[in-house]
Design an enzyme around this catalytic site. Structure first.
Site, PDB file in Angstrom:
ATOM      1  N   GLU A 203       0.854  -1.203   0.000  1.00 41.84           N
ATOM      2  CA  GLU A 203       0.000   0.000   0.000  1.00 41.84           C
ATOM      3  C   GLU A 203       0.885   1.247   0.000  1.00 41.84           C
ATOM      4  OE1 GLU A 203      -3.195  -0.291   2.895  1.00 41.84           O
ATOM      5  OE2 GLU A 203      -4.052  -2.002   1.824  1.00 41.84           O
ATOM      6  N   GLU A 338      -4.940  -8.878  -0.590  1.00 42.63           N
ATOM      7  CA  GLU A 338      -5.758  -8.640   0.609  1.00 42.63           C
ATOM      8  C   GLU A 338      -7.214  -8.525   0.166  1.00 42.63           C
ATOM      9  OE1 GLU A 338      -4.494  -5.576   3.346  1.00 42.63           O
ATOM     10  OE2 GLU A 338      -2.363  -6.009   2.970  1.00 42.63           O
TER      11      GLU A 338
HETATM   12  O1  AHR Z   1      -5.210  -6.350   6.790  1.00 41.95           O
HETATM   13  C1  AHR Z   1      -5.121  -5.203   7.597  1.00 41.95           C
HETATM   14  C2  AHR Z   1      -4.462  -4.029   6.887  1.00 41.95           C
HETATM   15  O2  AHR Z   1      -5.262  -3.598   5.836  1.00 41.95           O
HETATM   16  C3  AHR Z   1      -3.129  -4.294   6.232  1.00 41.95           C
HETATM   17  O3  AHR Z   1      -2.065  -4.201   7.114  1.00 41.95           O
HETATM   18  C4  AHR Z   1      -3.033  -3.205   5.215  1.00 41.95           C
HETATM   19  O4  AHR Z   1      -2.246  -3.550   4.112  1.00 41.95           O
HETATM   20  C5  AHR Z   1      -4.492  -2.950   4.844  1.00 41.95           C
HETATM   21  O5  AHR Z   1      -4.780  -1.608   4.837  1.00 41.95           O
END
Ligand code: AHR
Length: 541
Positions: A203, A338
């Site tokens: 990110e 994610e």
């Molecule tokens: O999964 C939780 C968080 O969500 C992670 O650390 C981040 O990459 C995302 O914003």
């Protein structure tokens, strides 16, 4: 072939099955559907890595979730919770991402290697102190024990490219060849670990450094311009930090910047993060206000979660189309590293301070899992890996654990029910069913009435299907074009209570049941119960 398909769709439209947002909710009496599987229209091989996982140094994910320590009374393999190992082996977990997430860009891998007494406690990105007892050696041992491939995320915000390259050297250089290899050997692992997947930051538009796409492209090139590959047979699959949600501007500008320097081929994948969190049905786009409770919800929030989760389909299409502007051959694949549901705080395993971001997972999350995996299958030509966030004691978790208590969530059961898709050939499948219509605070809300995916491996065909309707079953005819169904077995996951979930006291409330399969004249007639996920395993003759 295409003519056949057009005729098929025309026929469905004539039957009144074509989806329409304005159509009112069907009654039980009308509820029939048609599924047409087209084995001659392959989409691509479903990368097993689509069934990947993610663990981060966050709340109770690592400490207590995965790592209990060698002296723990909790059954463990050298400190790693045995129940997690067994559960991951049972679903053939293909890959695990570590150590973050946002944590990755504040992590120095050197703090987590060597003897247990030499580990350096550090301030954790998410709060508190991380003892660093679980580091590279422990994670890679965890991967060996579970059979999963490691996917390491490098710190791009806080460390220079040199540290990244040394981490690669430590993990991958041949026995005895480098200082990193000797350090690794001294710590009990002379042979290289051969880590193939490497994330270059996380990110990077946010917690990973607040970069612009152009700035990040420069950093990506700096990090990847000379990463040792160690031998002809080994190569690194480098994943560039990609967009969140609908941010196609990030995708466009990042790939354009890489292309301008002739560096498209340096990236194996572009990560995409998408959480299903805004259940306000259009009331707000505020990150905190838009979230709702994991356990207490009405039918509106039931449908909103599924409809928002379904946006994954258009996200993949949209980013993929933009990627083609700079990468016409589509060398770079999408890595959805994610994904999952993210609810408001309130259902954490106690104490909340220790299990930050943990939440309960219900039948609703099982349906979200099914429909998301089905989307990945339908885009098997585009998605090379996906990682549910996160494996244990977190957001979209497959497991919950606290000391000696352990339970599998409904999400885990879907991963298991869908396993046969891994490595099979995804084939185009058409679903025709009356859509779901719901009241979205005075506006029409709509969602397809039945969706899923199919894959073929030799004479075996797997069909997975989600019926999102809260109360309507669908009776469907399933036709495999050009083939006859000889036999089949099935499993279904459902419950009369939409809020049903498994917890430490009630570990088996939501679990798959056998589903009987009725075949007549080479065709299948199947009833898909309301609020259900179904997997059918058919043998073709
Ligand atoms: O999964 C939780 C968080 O969500 C992670 O650390 C981040 O990459 C995302 O914003």
């Amino acid at each position: 072939m295409l003519t056949d398909r057009r005729n098929f769709l025309k026929g469905l439209a004539a039957c009144g099955f074509a989806a329409s947002a304005s159509r009112s909710q069907s009654t039980a009496a009308e509820s029939s559907a048609h599924i047409e599987i087209l084995p001659d229209e392959p989409i691509g091989v479903i990368a097993p890595e689509i069934y990947g996982h993610f663990i981060e140094h966050l709340g109770g994910v690592i400490y207590d979730g995965v790592w209990v320590g060698e002296d723990s009374k909790v059954p463990n393999e050298g400190g790693i919770r045995r129940a997690v190992i067994d559960a991951l082996k049972a679903i053939h977990a293909p890959v695990v991402r570590w150590p973050g997430g946002c944590f990755a860009d504040s992590y120095n891998w050197r703090d987590g290697i060597g003897s247990a007494t030499g580990r350096k406690p550090r301030t954790n990105f998410w709060g508190g102190t991380d003892p660093n007892s679980f580091g590279t050696q422990e994670f890679l041992r965890f991967c060996t024990l579970t059979g999963a491939k490691p996917y390491l995320a490098a710190n791009l915000r806080g460390l220079p490219a040199w540290d990244f390259q040394q981490w690669v050297e430590y993990c991958n250089s041949p026995a005895g060849s480098t200082a990193g290899a000797k350090e690794r050997a001294a710590q009990g692992h002379p042979e290289p670990y051969d880590v193939r997947y490497w994330g270059v930051g996380n990110e990077s538009w946010g917690c990973g450094g607040n970069f612009t796409p152009e700035e990040y492209a420069t950093e990506f090139r700096r990090f990847t311009a000379w990463v040792p590959q160690y031998g002809r047979d080994q190569h690194l699959d480098l994943v560039a930090s990609g967009p969140s949600d609908y941010e196609v501007d990030w995708t466009r500008r990042l790939l354009r910047s890489l292309a301008e320097k002739g560096q498209i081929d340096s990236a194996y994948g572009l990560s995409l993060h998408y959480y299903t969190w805004n259940l306000s049905a259009g009331l707000t786009t505020d990150w905190n206000l838009g979230k709702r409770d994991a356990l207490q919800f009405d039918e509106l929030e039931w449908y909103e979660l599924l409809a928002q989760g379904n946006m994954m389909d258009s996200l993949i299409r949209d980013h993929w189309a933009v990627m083609a502007e700079s990468d016409r051959r589509h060398h770079i694949k999408l890595i959805v590293d994610e994904w999952g549901a993210w609810y408001k705080p309130g259902t954490e395993i106690n104490p909340k301070s220790k299990y930050a971001l943990s939440q309960m997972l219900t039948l609703r999350d099982a349906l979200l899992s099914g429909l998301t995996l089905d989307i990945f299958h339908r885009h098997a030509d585009k998605v090379a890996m996906a990682n549910a966030a996160q494996l244990i004691n977190c957001l979209h978790s497959l497991m919950l654990a606290s000391e000696d208590q352990f339970v599998l969530t409904p999400v885990y059961h879907v991963f298991k029910m869908y396993m046969a898709h891994m490595g099979a050939r995804s084939v185009r499948t058409e679903f025709a069913a009356p859509p779901v219509s719901y009241d979205r605070r005075g506006q029409p809300g709509t969602l397809w009435g039945l969706q899923g995916s199919a894959s073929v491996s030799g004479k075996s065909l797997t069909l997975t299907v989600v019926n999102p309707h809260a109360s309507r079953a669908l009776e469907a005819e399933v036709v495999v074009r050009g083939a006859t169904v000889a036999s089949g077995t099935g499993q279904v996951l459902t419950n009369t209570d939409l809020h049903a979930h498994n917890d430490f006291q009630h570990p088996d409330v939501v679990h798959p049941e056998p589903a009987s399969v009725t075949i007549a004249g080479g065709r299948l007639q199947h009833r898909f119960p309301p609020a259900s996920v179904t997997s059918l395993h058919l043998t073709l003759s």
